[in-house]
Design a protein around this motif. Structure first.
Motif, mmCIF file in Angstrom:
data_model
loop_
_atom_site.group_PDB
_atom_site.id
_atom_site.type_symbol
_atom_site.label_atom_id
_atom_site.label_comp_id
_atom_site.label_asym_id
_atom_site.label_seq_id
_atom_site.Cartn_x
_atom_site.Cartn_y
_atom_site.Cartn_z
ATOM 1 N N HIS A 194 0.835 -1.197 0.000
ATOM 2 C CA HIS A 194 0.000 0.000 0.000
ATOM 3 C C HIS A 194 0.878 1.258 0.000
ATOM 4 N N GLY A 195 1.935 1.219 -0.803
ATOM 5 C CA GLY A 195 2.840 2.357 -0.907
ATOM 6 C C GLY A 195 3.115 2.750 -2.341
ATOM 7 N N SER A 196 2.197 2.406 -3.255
ATOM 8 C CA SER A 196 2.396 2.706 -4.673
ATOM 9 C C SER A 196 2.128 4.183 -4.956
ATOM 10 N N ALA A 197 2.621 4.629 -6.105
ATOM 11 C CA ALA A 197 2.396 6.013 -6.519
ATOM 12 C C ALA A 197 2.512 6.109 -8.030
ATOM 13 N N GLU A 198 1.781 7.067 -8.590
ATOM 14 C CA GLU A 198 1.857 7.333 -10.028
ATOM 15 C C GLU A 198 1.766 8.843 -10.232
ATOM 16 N N TRP A 250 -1.428 10.227 -8.014
ATOM 17 C CA TRP A 250 -2.016 9.611 -6.822
ATOM 18 C C TRP A 250 -0.908 8.916 -6.043
ATOM 19 N N VAL A 251 -1.024 8.976 -4.727
ATOM 20 C CA VAL A 251 -0.005 8.412 -3.833
ATOM 21 C C VAL A 251 -0.707 7.703 -2.693
ATOM 22 N N GLU A 252 -0.297 6.467 -2.415
ATOM 23 C CA GLU A 252 -0.853 5.705 -1.293
ATOM 24 C C GLU A 252 0.005 5.889 -0.049
ATOM 25 N N ASP A 253 -0.631 5.731 1.100
ATOM 26 C CA ASP A 253 0.045 5.842 2.388
ATOM 27 C C ASP A 253 0.220 4.439 2.981
ATOM 28 N N PRO A 254 1.469 3.967 3.154
ATOM 29 C CA PRO A 254 1.657 2.630 3.736
ATOM 30 C C PRO A 254 1.477 2.592 5.240
ATOM 31 N N GLY A 255 1.365 3.762 5.891
ATOM 32 C CA GLY A 255 1.206 3.801 7.342
ATOM 33 C C GLY A 255 2.519 3.586 8.065
ATOM 34 N N GLU A 256 2.486 3.790 9.371
ATOM 35 C CA GLU A 256 3.691 3.545 10.159
ATOM 36 C C GLU A 256 4.045 2.065 10.098
ATOM 37 N N LYS A 257 5.335 1.789 10.060
ATOM 38 C CA LYS A 257 5.799 0.429 9.788
ATOM 39 C C LYS A 257 5.241 -0.598 10.765
ATOM 40 N N VAL A 259 2.200 11.917 13.407
ATOM 41 C CA VAL A 259 1.015 11.667 12.591
ATOM 42 C C VAL A 259 0.915 12.762 11.543
ATOM 43 N N ARG A 260 0.105 12.515 10.490
ATOM 44 C CA ARG A 260 0.067 13.458 9.370
ATOM 45 C C ARG A 260 -0.480 14.821 9.786
ATOM 46 N N ALA A 261 -1.554 14.823 10.535
ATOM 47 C CA ALA A 261 -2.103 16.084 11.034
ATOM 48 C C ALA A 261 -1.864 16.124 12.534
ATOM 49 N N GLU A 262 -0.764 16.752 12.942
ATOM 50 C CA GLU A 262 -0.356 16.690 14.334
ATOM 51 C C GLU A 262 -1.410 17.310 15.241
ATOM 52 N N ALA A 263 -1.652 16.652 16.363
ATOM 53 C CA ALA A 263 -2.691 17.116 17.285
ATOM 54 C C ALA A 263 -2.156 18.132 18.279
ATOM 55 N N ASP A 264 -0.959 17.903 18.793
ATOM 56 C CA ASP A 264 -0.364 18.852 19.724
ATOM 57 C C ASP A 264 1.137 18.595 19.773
ATOM 58 N N LYS A 265 1.834 19.438 20.518
ATOM 59 C CA LYS A 265 3.290 19.367 20.551
ATOM 60 C C LYS A 265 3.801 18.074 21.177
ATOM 61 N N ALA A 266 2.958 17.391 21.948
ATOM 62 C CA ALA A 266 3.384 16.140 22.570
ATOM 63 C C ALA A 266 3.623 15.046 21.544
ATOM 64 N N ASP A 267 3.132 15.232 20.314
ATOM 65 C CA ASP A 267 3.303 14.215 19.289
ATOM 66 C C ASP A 267 4.669 14.264 18.615
ATOM 67 N N PRO A 300 8.655 9.937 11.257
ATOM 68 C CA PRO A 300 8.605 8.870 12.255
ATOM 69 C C PRO A 300 7.739 7.696 11.806
ATOM 70 N N GLY A 301 8.315 6.499 11.854
ATOM 71 C CA GLY A 301 7.588 5.300 11.477
ATOM 72 C C GLY A 301 7.571 5.020 9.991
ATOM 73 N N TYR A 302 8.243 5.847 9.197
ATOM 74 C CA TYR A 302 8.287 5.686 7.744
ATOM 75 C C TYR A 302 9.747 5.549 7.293
ATOM 76 N N PRO A 303 10.341 4.367 7.461
ATOM 77 C CA PRO A 303 11.745 4.205 7.058
ATOM 78 C C PRO A 303 11.907 4.331 5.549
ATOM 79 N N MET A 304 13.014 4.935 5.130
ATOM 80 C CA MET A 304 13.326 5.006 3.713
ATOM 81 C C MET A 304 13.651 3.613 3.183
ATOM 82 N N ALA A 305 13.657 3.482 1.866
ATOM 83 C CA ALA A 305 13.661 2.161 1.232
ATOM 84 C C ALA A 305 14.999 1.442 1.264
ATOM 85 N N GLY A 306 16.048 2.050 1.795
ATOM 86 C CA GLY A 306 17.363 1.438 1.706
ATOM 87 C C GLY A 306 18.016 1.806 0.385
ATOM 88 N N ALA A 307 18.953 0.977 -0.067
ATOM 89 C CA ALA A 307 19.645 1.264 -1.326
ATOM 90 C C ALA A 307 18.654 1.271 -2.490
#
Length: 652
Positions: free
Chosen positions: A228-232, A260-267, A581-589, A635-642
């Motif tokens: 669920h991380g595809s994009a076009e 269009w871009v899908e969100d894979p969510g936090e790992k 999170v995508r829409a941060e709720a407060d500074k504690a996030d 946070p929670g979205y690691p890059m793909a590596g090489a």
């Protein structure tokens, strides 16, 4: 629910082309009336072709600008604006996928010396040929609406420049391609990479007499590193221009984006089912440019229509109990921008500018289960912002020139309090070899339509524009023809900064930061070049998002022989905080992101001497993060590596 793309929903724009051309021609008439024998060929071509690195300059008004040219964009294998800017000192980026930027939050952004970190965003404004690109509802840029596939250059303006770029704290301006000499050219670029990632573009340009034209199309697709991380992404570009004289020209520029871009969510979280961001935009620009000895500047009229369908597992971000749904947003922005520099007398220059923007649209949240609308808002706002400035070049002697400058822009806003943005600078130049500068300026950023809709403070009349007061100074000097160095110190203070709370947007407080930046270029031979740069920034207020204390970038290019070129670059980004999170709720996030050191390399074999009919091009292999480091921009979205690419570019 059927998503209506911008092109189909905005059929009235083609009918506006004739009025737009008439408006631009009318703006040009006062200047065209001055044509005569005194006209010289002053429309110059600036070539920024230093391999894989960038060019830095300090303008007479103290503006600090970094420019990345077309050849450098190719050497960087830049898929988007973020990868194009990854080497610029003082600039940090966020992304999580090989292709595409999830527009519903910080899935892809650009930050300049800590600016651009707030929400709802917009403190760093994006432009294409001088036309601003942003959602008229959210009032922040969407990275996928600013492609670099057909860019001639990308300029980063690091400090507030109320004269050239109003309504923002920093600016990124993409100049698109045009054929500047008689004849034709064409280019084909195809690349394939890991995760079934495909990049392709084709473009062609021509100039016959006074008329020039350019057109191109680009396509990108990737399955992404996770489910669920595809994009076009699809992009089209067209330009038609004519030289009205040797020093004036008129252009019509069109750009379409569709993605269009899908969100894979936090790992380690729950994988989203629906989360996807669809975006389509159409931008129409008519631009007039003049470049005479005694007057230089431009006028432009632009129209942008955009449409978004944002599918969500939960209509209220971060609330797992809220229902699935989708948000539909459409906007229409238009404006008129004018900027002229006039040599009034001897070395005295007068600058006048006027920007008029009218932007807005509507958005609605709809529940998926019964297609019922649960929230909606529509609105528009208008800003009129004139600017006056002046400078004088004092020749102290044959070698030294002192240039003081001063200016101010005033913002008339129909919904918020009026604001003003002064600026002043002094530069001291020695034979264009050594330059000292100091600059003070103010940036103003107004909240957008959606912010107004949900901000309790607006209803009480207490929501204000964000204001940045900025001071910088330093020196640029050429040690010799092969070596140059730029040192800059800066301090910024943001008052009435807007942040999002759990229920609203408020002017939550201030942000202060002080830093120093150093960059250098060394070109010992025509075949070998190196660059390096670093930025240290100390945030004096906490917590701060996307502001690492240390960033470094370095690299080089080596033309090993006639048939092989090698480029290498690396970036170090120190640890920093970012919202979870995508829409941060407060500074504690805010969460901490670890520091990272990422290396990239590229080998290219020129093809102009190997294939018939080919005037230029190359076959290349490119590897991002070839040491396979683990790092995150989010946070929670690691890059793909090489990330390995192989591709071919052909020029005809």
């Amino acid at each position: 629910m059927q998503f209506t793309h911008a092109g189909g929903a905005f059929g009235i724009i083609p009918a506006m082309k004739k009025p737009l051309m008439s408006l631009a021609a009318a703006a040009a008439l006062p200047l065209l009336a001055q044509t005569g024998s005194e006209i010289e060929t002053n429309l110059t071509v600036v070539v920024t072709a230093t391999p894989i690195t960038h060019e830095e300059s300090v303008e007479k008004d103290g503006a600090e600008v970094v420019t990345i040219g077309r050849e450098q964009l190719a050497a960087l294998n830049a898929q988007d604006l973020q990868t194009a800017l990854r080497q610029v000192p003082g600039v940090t980026i966020s992304r999580y996928s090989p292709v595409g930027s999830y527009g519903g939050g910080q899935g892809g952004s650009v930050y300049v010396r800590g600016v651009g970190t707030g929400r709802p965003g917009g403190e760093v404004r994006m432009y294409v040929d001088g036309a601003p690109r942003e959602s008229g509802v959210w009032s922040h840029p969407l990275m996928d609406s600013v492609p670099v596939d057909f860019a001639e250059s990308v300029a980063v303006h690091k400090n507030p420049q109320p004269g050239r770029y109003p309504g923002t704290f920093a600016a990124v301006d993409v100049e698109t391609r045009r054929r500047k000499t008689q004849g034709e050219e064409a280019e084909v670029d195809v690349a394939y990479g890991r995760f079934n990632t495909l990049l392709g573009s084709v473009s062609a340009g021509a100039k016959e007499g006074a008329v020039d034209a350019y057109a191109g199309m680009a396509y990108k697709y990737s399955e992404g590193a996770r489910e669920h991380g595809s994009a076009e992404m699809k992009n089209a570009f067209g330009r038609v221009g004519t030289d009205l004289s040797e020093t004036e020209r008129l252009s019509f520029i069109y750009q379409r984006t569709d993605s269009w871009v899908e969100d894979p969510g936090e790992k380690h979280g729950v994988r989203p089912t629906y989360d996807r961001f669809d975006l389509a935009t159409d931008l129409y620009t008519v631009r007039f440019d003049t470049d005479r000895d005694n007057i230089k500047g431009h006028s432009l009229v632009y129209f942008e229509h955009g449409a978004i369908e944002w599918k969500k597992d939960h209509l209220t971000d971060g609330n797992l109990n809220s229902p699935a749904g989708y948000a539909d947003t459409t906007w229409l922005n238009w404006g008129n921008r004018n900027w002229y520099d006039w040599n009034v007398w001897k070395e005295f220059w007068f600058t006048g500018a006027l920007d008029i923007t009218d932007e807005g649209g509507h958005t609605a949240n709809n529940r998926l289960s019964d297609n019922k609308r649960v929230f909606g808002y529509a609105g528009r706002f208008v800003t009129v912002a004139p600017y006056l400035g002046a400078r004088y070049d004092f020749a102290l002697n044959e070698d030294w020139t002192l240039t003081p400058s001063v200016g101010a822009r005033y913002y008339f806003h129909d919904l918020y309090d009026d604001e003003w943005a002064p600026s002043a600078a002094v530069t001291l130049d020695y034979q264009e070899q050594v330059e000292f500068f100091v600059n003070g300026s103010r940036g103003v950023h107004y909240p957008g339509i959606y912010t107004r809709a949900v901000a309790n403070d607006f209803a009480k009349g207490t929501l204000d524009a964000e204001v940045m007061d900025y001071v910088s100074g330093g020196t640029k000097f050429k040690i010799d023809e092969q070596t140059d160095v730029l040192l800059s110190l800066f301090h910024s203070e943001v008052s009435d900064r807007i942040d999002k709370t759990a229920t609203s947007y408020i002017n939550s407080g201030n942000l202060r930061a002080t830093g120093v930046e150093l960059s250098a270029h060394w070109r010992p031979t025509d075949d070998l070049g190196f660059f390096g740069g670093g930025t240290w920034t100390n945030p004096e207020t906490h917590p701060v998002s996307r502001l690492p204390r240390w960033t470094f970038t370095a690299g080089g290019t080596w033309q090993i022989c006639d048939w092989l070129k090698w480029t290498l670059d690396g970036q170090y980004v120190g640890s920093m905080n970012a919202y979870s999170v995508r829409a941060e709720a407060d500074k504690a996030d805010l969460r901490k992101l670890d520091d990272a050191f990422v290396f990239n390399t590229r080998l290219a074999v020129p093809l102009e001497n190997l294939l018939p009919l080919v005037k230029g091009g190359e076959w290349y292999v490119s590897v991002e993060n070839f040491t396979n480091q683990h790092y995150e921009y989010y946070p929670g979205y690691p890059m793909a590596g090489a990330m390995i690419w192989t591709g071919v570019k052909l020029k005809f």
